[in-house]
Design a protein around this motif. Sequence first.
Motif, PDB file in Angstrom:
ATOM      1  N   THR A 129      48.332 108.912  23.071  1.00  0.00           N
ATOM      2  CA  THR A 129      48.503 108.597  24.486  1.00  0.00           C
ATOM      3  C   THR A 129      48.916 107.140  24.575  1.00  0.00           C
ATOM      4  O   THR A 129      48.961 106.440  23.554  1.00  0.00           O
ATOM      5  CB  THR A 129      47.216 108.861  25.291  1.00  0.00           C
ATOM      6  OG1 THR A 129      47.529 108.867  26.692  1.00  0.00           O
ATOM      7  CG2 THR A 129      46.145 107.807  25.017  1.00  0.00           C
ATOM      8  N   THR A 130      49.244 106.674  25.766  1.00  0.00           N
ATOM      9  CA  THR A 130      49.445 105.228  25.936  1.00  0.00           C
ATOM     10  C   THR A 130      48.492 104.741  27.021  1.00  0.00           C
ATOM     11  O   THR A 130      48.163 105.478  27.955  1.00  0.00           O
ATOM     12  CB  THR A 130      50.900 104.869  26.317  1.00  0.00           C
ATOM     13  OG1 THR A 130      51.174 105.339  27.635  1.00  0.00           O
ATOM     14  CG2 THR A 130      51.893 105.447  25.318  1.00  0.00           C
ATOM     15  N   ILE A 131      48.051 103.498  26.842  1.00  0.00           N
ATOM     16  CA  ILE A 131      47.089 102.909  27.786  1.00  0.00           C
ATOM     17  C   ILE A 131      47.486 101.451  28.034  1.00  0.00           C
ATOM     18  O   ILE A 131      47.820 100.729  27.087  1.00  0.00           O
ATOM     19  CB  ILE A 131      45.640 102.949  27.227  1.00  0.00           C
ATOM     20  CG1 ILE A 131      45.267 104.359  26.740  1.00  0.00           C
ATOM     21  CG2 ILE A 131      44.658 102.470  28.273  1.00  0.00           C
ATOM     22  CD1 ILE A 131      43.846 104.460  26.158  1.00  0.00           C
ATOM     23  N   THR A 132      47.449 101.053  29.300  1.00  0.00           N
ATOM     24  CA  THR A 132      47.671  99.622  29.586  1.00  0.00           C
ATOM     25  C   THR A 132      46.397  98.857  29.221  1.00  0.00           C
ATOM     26  O   THR A 132      45.294  99.399  29.283  1.00  0.00           O
ATOM     27  CB  THR A 132      48.012  99.394  31.074  1.00  0.00           C
ATOM     28  OG1 THR A 132      47.003 100.006  31.878  1.00  0.00           O
ATOM     29  CG2 THR A 132      49.377  99.983  31.417  1.00  0.00           C
ATOM     30  N   GLN A 133      46.598  97.585  28.847  1.00  0.00           N
ATOM     31  CA  GLN A 133      45.486  96.772  28.341  1.00  0.00           C
ATOM     32  C   GLN A 133      44.282  96.761  29.294  1.00  0.00           C
ATOM     33  O   GLN A 133      43.135  96.744  28.848  1.00  0.00           O
ATOM     34  CB  GLN A 133      45.987  95.329  28.134  1.00  0.00           C
ATOM     35  CG  GLN A 133      45.182  94.530  27.126  1.00  0.00           C
ATOM     36  CD  GLN A 133      45.538  94.894  25.688  1.00  0.00           C
ATOM     37  OE1 GLN A 133      46.696  94.765  25.309  1.00  0.00           O
ATOM     38  NE2 GLN A 133      44.565  95.321  24.917  1.00  0.00           N
ATOM     39  N   ASP A 134      44.536  96.803  30.604  1.00  0.00           N
ATOM     40  CA  ASP A 134      43.447  96.602  31.572  1.00  0.00           C
ATOM     41  C   ASP A 134      42.804  97.896  32.077  1.00  0.00           C
ATOM     42  O   ASP A 134      41.916  97.845  32.921  1.00  0.00           O
ATOM     43  CB  ASP A 134      43.963  95.779  32.766  1.00  0.00           C
ATOM     44  CG  ASP A 134      45.117  96.481  33.468  1.00  0.00           C
ATOM     45  OD1 ASP A 134      45.613  97.492  32.923  1.00  0.00           O
ATOM     46  OD2 ASP A 134      45.512  96.025  34.561  1.00  0.00           O
ATOM     47  N   ASN A 135      43.209  99.065  31.576  1.00  0.00           N
ATOM     48  CA  ASN A 135      42.644 100.311  32.100  1.00  0.00           C
ATOM     49  C   ASN A 135      41.380 100.684  31.318  1.00  0.00           C
ATOM     50  O   ASN A 135      41.385 101.517  30.409  1.00  0.00           O
ATOM     51  CB  ASN A 135      43.679 101.447  32.052  1.00  0.00           C
ATOM     52  CG  ASN A 135      43.221 102.667  32.850  1.00  0.00           C
ATOM     53  OD1 ASN A 135      42.030 102.883  33.049  1.00  0.00           O
ATOM     54  ND2 ASN A 135      44.167 103.461  33.321  1.00  0.00           N
ATOM     55  N   GLN A 136      40.275 100.054  31.699  1.00  0.00           N
ATOM     56  CA  GLN A 136      39.016 100.208  30.953  1.00  0.00           C
ATOM     57  C   GLN A 136      38.547 101.666  30.924  1.00  0.00           C
ATOM     58  O   GLN A 136      38.023 102.138  29.911  1.00  0.00           O
ATOM     59  CB  GLN A 136      37.921  99.329  31.575  1.00  0.00           C
ATOM     60  CG  GLN A 136      38.191  97.836  31.464  1.00  0.00           C
ATOM     61  CD  GLN A 136      38.542  97.401  30.043  1.00  0.00           C
ATOM     62  OE1 GLN A 136      37.982  97.894  29.066  1.00  0.00           O
ATOM     63  NE2 GLN A 136      39.500  96.492  29.912  1.00  0.00           N
ATOM     64  N   ALA A 137      38.720 102.378  32.042  1.00  0.00           N
ATOM     65  CA  ALA A 137      38.265 103.779  32.088  1.00  0.00           C
ATOM     66  C   ALA A 137      39.017 104.615  31.057  1.00  0.00           C
ATOM     67  O   ALA A 137      38.439 105.451  30.358  1.00  0.00           O
ATOM     68  CB  ALA A 137      38.468 104.347  33.488  1.00  0.00           C
ATOM     69  N   SER A 138      40.314 104.355  30.931  1.00  0.00           N
ATOM     70  CA  SER A 138      41.116 105.134  29.996  1.00  0.00           C
ATOM     71  C   SER A 138      40.750 104.805  28.546  1.00  0.00           C
ATOM     72  O   SER A 138      40.631 105.706  27.703  1.00  0.00           O
ATOM     73  CB  SER A 138      42.596 104.843  30.271  1.00  0.00           C
ATOM     74  OG  SER A 138      43.393 105.813  29.679  1.00  0.00           O
ATOM     75  N   TRP A 139      40.543 103.514  28.237  1.00  0.00           N
ATOM     76  CA  TRP A 139      40.103 103.147  26.871  1.00  0.00           C
ATOM     77  C   TRP A 139      38.781 103.833  26.549  1.00  0.00           C
ATOM     78  O   TRP A 139      38.596 104.394  25.460  1.00  0.00           O
ATOM     79  CB  TRP A 139      39.952 101.624  26.737  1.00  0.00           C
ATOM     80  CG  TRP A 139      41.256 100.888  26.674  1.00  0.00           C
ATOM     81  CD1 TRP A 139      41.827 100.162  27.673  1.00  0.00           C
ATOM     82  CD2 TRP A 139      42.170 100.815  25.559  1.00  0.00           C
ATOM     83  NE1 TRP A 139      43.045  99.649  27.252  1.00  0.00           N
ATOM     84  CE2 TRP A 139      43.277 100.026  25.970  1.00  0.00           C
ATOM     85  CE3 TRP A 139      42.161 101.350  24.275  1.00  0.00           C
ATOM     86  CZ2 TRP A 139      44.358  99.763  25.127  1.00  0.00           C
ATOM     87  CZ3 TRP A 139      43.244 101.085  23.428  1.00  0.00           C
ATOM     88  CH2 TRP A 139      44.316 100.300  23.861  1.00  0.00           C
ATOM     89  N   ALA A 140      37.857 103.797  27.533  1.00  0.00           N
ATOM     90  CA  ALA A 140      36.536 104.397  27.296  1.00  0.00           C
ATOM     91  C   ALA A 140      36.672 105.898  27.065  1.00  0.00           C
ATOM     92  O   ALA A 140      36.034 106.461  26.165  1.00  0.00           O
ATOM     93  CB  ALA A 140      35.621 104.112  28.488  1.00  0.00           C
ATOM     94  N   LEU A 141      37.510 106.532  27.869  1.00  0.00           N
ATOM     95  CA  LEU A 141      37.696 107.983  27.740  1.00  0.00           C
ATOM     96  C   LEU A 141      38.210 108.342  26.350  1.00  0.00           C
ATOM     97  O   LEU A 141      37.643 109.209  25.665  1.00  0.00           O
ATOM     98  CB  LEU A 141      38.686 108.465  28.820  1.00  0.00           C
ATOM     99  CG  LEU A 141      39.217 109.891  28.670  1.00  0.00           C
ATOM    100  CD1 LEU A 141      38.082 110.915  28.807  1.00  0.00           C
ATOM    101  CD2 LEU A 141      40.301 110.173  29.732  1.00  0.00           C
ATOM    102  N   PHE A 142      39.258 107.672  25.894  1.00  0.00           N
ATOM    103  CA  PHE A 142      39.861 108.079  24.620  1.00  0.00           C
ATOM    104  C   PHE A 142      39.022 107.633  23.414  1.00  0.00           C
ATOM    105  O   PHE A 142      39.000 108.326  22.393  1.00  0.00           O
ATOM    106  CB  PHE A 142      41.319 107.606  24.547  1.00  0.00           C
ATOM    107  CG  PHE A 142      42.218 108.487  25.369  1.00  0.00           C
ATOM    108  CD1 PHE A 142      42.662 109.710  24.878  1.00  0.00           C
ATOM    109  CD2 PHE A 142      42.575 108.140  26.662  1.00  0.00           C
ATOM    110  CE1 PHE A 142      43.446 110.551  25.649  1.00  0.00           C
ATOM    111  CE2 PHE A 142      43.365 108.978  27.455  1.00  0.00           C
ATOM    112  CZ  PHE A 142      43.806 110.188  26.939  1.00  0.00           C
ATOM    113  N   LYS A 143      38.307 106.505  23.542  1.00  0.00           N
ATOM    114  CA  LYS A 143      37.391 106.132  22.443  1.00  0.00           C
ATOM    115  C   LYS A 143      36.265 107.167  22.332  1.00  0.00           C
ATOM    116  O   LYS A 143      35.866 107.547  21.230  1.00  0.00           O
ATOM    117  CB  LYS A 143      36.829 104.730  22.683  1.00  0.00           C
ATOM    118  CG  LYS A 143      37.835 103.658  22.320  1.00  0.00           C
ATOM    119  CD  LYS A 143      37.301 102.254  22.505  1.00  0.00           C
ATOM    120  CE  LYS A 143      38.372 101.249  22.067  1.00  0.00           C
ATOM    121  NZ  LYS A 143      38.103  99.877  22.500  1.00  0.00           N
TER     122      LYS A 143
END
Length: 182
Positions: free
Chosen positions: A125-139
């Motif tokens: 997937t791709t994630i912008t640096q500031d999208n904390q919810a998305s980083w948390a989801l994929f981690k």
Amino acid sequence: MSNQSLIYHQECSASSLQNVVLRAPELKDGMAVFRLVERCPPLDINSSYCNLLQCGHFSDTSVTADMDGELVGFISGYVVPERTNTLFIWQVAVAEQARGLGLASRMLAHILTRLASQNINYLETTITQDNQASWALFKSIATKLSADFQSSAWLDRETHFDGLHHSEMLVRIGPFRKLREM
Ligand SMILES: CC(C)(COP(=O)(O)OP(=O)(O)OC[C@H]1O[C@@H](n2cnc3c(N)ncnc32)[C@H](O)[C@@H]1OP(=O)(O)O)[C@@H](O)C(=O)NCCC(=O)NCCS
């Protein structure tokens, strides 16, 4: 979150998503998907035509979530044409009133389960640096899949977006073999 959303959110929590139905999208879902994505910043709004194609041609690798007849979740995905072991997740959208309940995780698990016979062992997937919810989801998904999580620069603000969009990091999760409980 508004008071009305908060009440709905609490009702959703109480029911633990029991009323949510996950399924492959159909062509007729296209406009509801368009409106859901509109309500889910910072997602890019695509054309309604694009959402119709996602619900039609990419139905096998996408998912909708309905709660009491309302579309509250959507994931668009596709198998990368040159690497057919890789599911690329395009967008994840969960309506505000249904967030924090595990719906995005459950929708992803639903797609992977449907694709179980297809030898998919990487997610991207791709994630912008500031999208904390998305980083948390994929981690969190990487942990549940017991898989490596790697991120690298990919779509650059200046080089690829003419300065009009934040840079998107490429996230690659895998290899994975099977789903643990999500
Ligand atoms: C990002 C989004 C899809 C998450 O949906 P969700 O259903 O609330 O996510 P889940 O409940 O399945 O949570 C998955 C994990 O992410 C974490 N998470 C979710 N939202 C979070 C937030 N705002 N901040 C930090 N962590 C968050 C959860 O705690 C959970 O972690 P855990 O499994 O370790 O407990 C939803 O907030 C959304 O639609 N946002 C707007 C659109 C967007 O940014 N989409 C993602 C880009 S593709």
